[in-house]
Design an enzyme around this catalytic site. Structure first.
Site, short mmCIF file in Angstrom:
data_model
loop_
_atom_site.label_atom_id
_atom_site.label_comp_id
_atom_site.label_asym_id
_atom_site.label_seq_id
_atom_site.Cartn_x
_atom_site.Cartn_y
_atom_site.Cartn_z
CG HIS A 174 24.71 19.42 -21.51
ND1 HIS A 174 24.34 18.83 -20.13
CD2 HIS A 174 25.85 19.44 -21.62
CE1 HIS A 174 25.26 18.58 -19.80
NE2 HIS A 174 26.59 18.67 -20.37
CB CYS A 182 -4.54 4.47 3.96
SG CYS A 182 -2.89 4.89 4.96
CB CYS A 221 1.21 1.84 4.21
SG CYS A 221 0.37 3.21 4.97
CB CYS A 252 -29.42 -32.60 8.70
SG CYS A 252 -29.39 -30.83 7.77
CB CYS A 300 -24.58 -13.17 11.02
SG CYS A 300 -24.52 -13.65 12.52
#
Length: 493
Positions: free
Chosen positions: A158, A257, A270, A300, A310
């Site tokens: 082409h 990953c 994934c 209270c 935590c």
């Protein structure tokens, strides 16, 4: 050990990308607050024997510089070009198409060499090839009469004038295309070899961009290589067996990953983590949970702000101990089974209206999202705790109250806590999409056991002066073994 709850962690700096750099630059000093640092220096501090020594996350990988990667790619290319008797540029296109699996390429070449070149899009398919219908010496794009020596074509024949080719290649390279530069003829699949494109690019700036895009495409198509996703980082990670496993760049310390180049997400696979993150981004209902930093004490009713990682909270006014997530009394919270992480399905929901099912689906999603987001916030707060511990150790060493070795176990405990909580955070997308059944019950049991030990460790890390070294290190060992057991049983991607 007491710590100042108002200090902040420091930010890390990143270096500029320079593909022409001959030598690796020195690594930057680790930032104690970085998530990437969670896995560093922990294994040696928790003694392992027998089966306990098995690490389900162990994964062999190598970090390569730009030059090392380029050398490895060129070695494959030179070898294949010699065997197939093709140019280096064509050899690269063949390698890209077959993900640089040389043995597969050679097998296909032996069975049908012509078909190999068709599949690699360097030769036209004789049965489907449509020859040009334009008059001779005419460009099929601008339709101008052109001297024969100024008409260029690939193996498909082409023909287009040099000016149109230059414009075509320049536009694509400016748009970030590398290997994908192809023939201009409609429906022609042939790709342009790089030795065809380079002479058509008008300036060195475009040629340099093209080199970078080619390198990117070569690495991304290689089944054993991944580009480091760190900002402006030129490093490449190489493995023997591509899997969804944790790798870390030794230049910028980015942890990700290997398979999907996203943040490391064990035990979730994934595809599931992509689905989960898309859902989190799309669901506007989560906004209220993202912004929620305070809750009322269940005894209270005083407003309490969570300023540590935590989930075992103690009201400063009435001293009531409760769980931040479910507001249950901590004394009975985890006596036999840590229920806070387990969602209780409605067994009759399938027989109810669509509206009721939609409400139940939203309720389930918010249950898992709230816990996902809570552990994410805890990680950020515990990163600040790590930084404060680091500073406190420095202060004690400067005041001759021991050496770094004497106090290193406190840093190791904070690192291990972050490592365990990071894994726990990614158990919630896994549980959300998991089918009900015996395996899910086992997973929820192990998840609950891990969460209970993490909260025990977090409580002790934040109140290190109240616990001796042996007690803290024993809790570290228990938490890490819970984490490894869960990953061994459920991280099978």
């Amino acid at each position: 050990m007491s710590v100042d709850m108002n200090s902040q962690g420091s930010d890390s700096n990143e270096e500029d990308y320079d593909p022409n750099c001959e030598e690796e630059e020195e690594e930057e000093e680790d930032d104690p607050g970085d998530i990437e640092d969670y896995y560093v220096g922990v294994a040696s501090d928790v003694e392992q024997q027998g089966a306990d020594a098995f690490d389900p996350e162990e994964y062999q990988f190598t970090c390569l510089t730009y030059k090392e990667s380029e050398g490895a790619l060129n070695e494959h290319m030179t070898s294949l070009a010699s065997v197939l008797k093709v140019s280096h540029s064509v050899a690269k296109l063949i390698l890209v198409n077959f993900h640089w699996q040389v043995s597969e390429i050679l097998d296909r070449y032996k069975s049908n060499s012509a078909q190999l070149l068709v599949e690699a899009r360097v030769q036209p398919n004789p049965s489907k090839h449509v020859p040009t219908s334009h008059p001779p010496h005419h460009c099929a794009v601008c339709m101008q009469f052109v001297r024969k020596e100024n008409l260029l074509s690939l193996a498909c024949q082409h023909q287009f004038c040099r000016s149109c080719w230059e414009q075509h290649c320049s536009v694509l390279v400016k748009d970030g295309v590398g290997v994908g530069v192809s023939c201009m003829a409609q429906d022609c699949p042939l790709r342009t070899p790089e030795d065809f494109v380079f002479p058509l690019l008008p300036n060195e700036e475009l040629r340099e961009k093209y080199r970078r895009y080619l390198f990117r495409d070569y690495v991304e198509s290689h089944y054993q290589l991944q580009l480091c996703p760190g900002a402006d980082c030129p490093m490449v990670i190489r493995v023997q067996e591509p899997r969804a496993r944790r790798v870390q760049c030794n230049r910028c310390n980015e942890v990700f990953c290997f398979k999907c180049r996203q943040m490391y997400h064990a035990p979730t696979d994934c595809a599931t983590i992509r689905k989960w993150l898309t859902k989190c981004a799309d669901d506007s209902e989560t906004a209220n949970y993202i912004s929620a930093h305070t809750k009322d004490c269940p005894k209270c009713n005083i407003c309490i702000e969570k300023n540590g990682g935590c989930n075992h909270m103690q009201c400063s006014k009435c001293k009531h101990d409760f769980c931040w997530m479910c507001l249950g009394d901590w004394k009975t919270h985890g006596s036999e089974y840590y229920e806070c992480s387990r969602y209780k399905e409605n067994p009759d929901i399938v027989n109810q209206s669509q509206q009721a099912q939609a409400r139940e689906a939203l309720k389930k999603y918010l249950f898992y999202f709230e816990r996902w987001e809570n552990h994410n916030k805890s990680l950020q707060l515990e990163a600040q705790t790590y930084q404060r511990i680091h500073e406190k150790i420095q202060e004690r060493v400067m005041n001759n109250l021991g050496t770094w070795i004497d106090w290193q176990y406190l840093q190791n405990a904070a690192k291990l806590l972050a490592k365990c909580r990071y894994t726990l955070q990614y158990t919630y997308p896994y549980a959300y999409y998991m089918e009900s059944g015996p395996r899910k019950k086992l997973f929820e049991y192990q998840q609950a056991q891990l969460e209970a030990e993490i909260e025990n460790l977090s409580w002790k890390v934040e109140r290190a002066d109240s616990y001796d070294r042996g007690d803290l290190e024993n809790q570290m060992h228990i938490a890490e073994q819970r984490r490894r057991t869960l990953l061994k049983d459920f991280h099978d991607t």
